[in-house]
Design a protein around this motif. Structure first.
Motif, PDB file in Angstrom:
ATOM      1  N   ALA A  67       1.020  -0.942   0.215  1.00  0.00           N
ATOM      2  CA  ALA A  67      -0.355   0.196   0.209  1.00  0.00           C
ATOM      3  C   ALA A  67       1.081   1.304  -0.149  1.00  0.00           C
ATOM      4  CB  ALA A  67      -1.150  -0.395   1.184  1.00  0.00           C
ATOM      5  N   PHE A  68       2.191   1.657   1.055  1.00  0.00           N
ATOM      6  CA  PHE A  68       2.924   2.146   0.695  1.00  0.00           C
ATOM      7  C   PHE A  68       3.410   2.968  -0.014  1.00  0.00           C
ATOM      8  CE2 PHE A  68       7.213   3.679   0.647  1.00  0.00           C
ATOM      9  CZ  PHE A  68       7.463   5.003   1.597  1.00  0.00           C
ATOM     10  N   ARG A  69       4.330   1.558  -0.751  1.00  0.00           N
ATOM     11  CA  ARG A  69       4.708   2.150  -2.571  1.00  0.00           C
ATOM     12  C   ARG A  69       3.813   3.046  -2.924  1.00  0.00           C
ATOM     13  NH1 ARG A  69       9.766  -0.477  -3.315  1.00  0.00           N
ATOM     14  NH2 ARG A  69       9.565  -0.218  -4.899  1.00  0.00           N
ATOM     15  N   GLU A  70       2.834   1.450  -3.781  1.00  0.00           N
ATOM     16  CA  GLU A  70       1.737   1.800  -4.317  1.00  0.00           C
ATOM     17  C   GLU A  70       0.766   3.454  -4.013  1.00  0.00           C
ATOM     18  OE1 GLU A  70      -1.254  -0.431  -3.908  1.00  0.00           O
ATOM     19  OE2 GLU A  70      -1.111  -1.905  -5.163  1.00  0.00           O
ATOM     20  N   LYS A  71       0.850   4.005  -3.344  1.00  0.00           N
ATOM     21  CA  LYS A  71       1.213   5.431  -2.598  1.00  0.00           C
ATOM     22  C   LYS A  71       1.881   6.171  -3.249  1.00  0.00           C
ATOM     23  CE  LYS A  71      -1.099   7.978   0.835  1.00  0.00           C
ATOM     24  NZ  LYS A  71      -1.816   8.510   2.331  1.00  0.00           N
ATOM     25  N   ARG A  72       2.314   5.276  -2.822  1.00  0.00           N
ATOM     26  CA  ARG A  72       4.399   6.851  -3.365  1.00  0.00           C
ATOM     27  C   ARG A  72       4.176   6.856  -4.632  1.00  0.00           C
ATOM     28  NH1 ARG A  72       9.841   4.176  -2.814  1.00  0.00           N
ATOM     29  NH2 ARG A  72      10.047   4.919  -0.589  1.00  0.00           N
ATOM     30  N   LYS A  73       4.294   5.561  -5.057  1.00  0.00           N
ATOM     31  CA  LYS A  73       4.245   5.736  -6.965  1.00  0.00           C
ATOM     32  C   LYS A  73       2.564   6.792  -7.166  1.00  0.00           C
ATOM     33  CE  LYS A  73       4.054   1.831  -8.759  1.00  0.00           C
ATOM     34  NZ  LYS A  73       4.052  -0.103  -9.691  1.00  0.00           N
ATOM     35  N   GLU A  74       1.726   6.723  -7.189  1.00  0.00           N
ATOM     36  CA  GLU A  74       0.682   7.288  -7.271  1.00  0.00           C
ATOM     37  C   GLU A  74       1.536   9.059  -7.144  1.00  0.00           C
ATOM     38  OE1 GLU A  74      -2.824   6.793  -5.458  1.00  0.00           O
ATOM     39  OE2 GLU A  74      -2.999   5.220  -6.100  1.00  0.00           O
TER      40      GLU A  74
END
Length: 205
Positions: A67-74
């Motif tokens: 979830a953290f990496r997906e949010k950072r990617k966004e």
């Protein structure tokens, strides 16, 4: 039926709360220092409920990292809309430093002990490499990066540097800002044209 839907909605909401609470605790104290029971107690929920939602700590950590990496990617995709590549780099740099400063070094030490999480991170490396190559190509087009560099090799050097920082646990000896300024930015500077070096000075200050 309505009661079942209400229970499902409650657990779905609780799942997010557990995830957020756990990742905050992991970042502050390290992963191994935080027990599943501690998280349940902090949220005033039963251990049974906790384990019904997340069966193991590794499952919880995996979902949290993902979830953290997906949010950072966004966030980075939003930054990528900037017209100037070096302005994007400046903002990404500050985001990464803030993330690292908010994370106990023990988190990184503990992370390597969870195989499922490591497999996920290794899979993500492929996408990261593709993004990095696009970053280099754009830098060349905008006149910030030299056009006589083997950027595939440069990418591997950056990865090797990241592994060295992790393996030597340099974050236990130096501040994150010192590490970024003393290593990755120096390597990046070597790829820059005069125009790129001038712009990079903003990051080094």
């Amino acid at each position: 039926m309505q009661e079942k839907k209400t229970i499902t909605a409650y657990k779905r909401g609780l799942r997010e709360v557990i995830l957020k609470t756990a990742m905050k605790a992991f970042a502050e104290k390290g992963i191994r220092a935080v027990k599943m029971d501690d998280i349940a107690e902090s949220l005033a929920i039963s251990k049974r409920t906790m384990y019904e939602i997340y069966a193991t700590k590794e499952e919880l950590l995996y979902e949290g990292v993902k979830a953290f990496r997906e949010k950072r990617k966004e966030k980075f995709m939003e930054l990528a809309k900037e017209k100037d590549l070096m302005e994007i780099l400046l903002k990404v740099y500050h985001v990464r430093v803030e993330e690292a400063n908010a994370t106990n070094p023990l988190f990184y030490d503990d992370l390597v002990k969870y195989p499922r999480v490591l497999r996920y991170l290794n899979r993500e490396k492929k996408n990261s490499r593709e993004d990095m190559m696009l970053f280099f190509e754009r830098g060349v087009q905008e006149g910030y990066f030299r056009d006589d560099i083997n950027y595939e090799l440069a990418m591997h050097l950056f990865e090797a540097l990241g592994r060295y920082i992790q393996e030597e646990r340099l974050y236990n000896k130096y501040s994150i800002k010192e590490i970024f300024r003393g290593m990755p930015l120096v390597l990046l500077r070597g790829l820059c044209t005069e125009k790129g070096i001038e712009k990079l000075q903003k990051i080094s200050r």
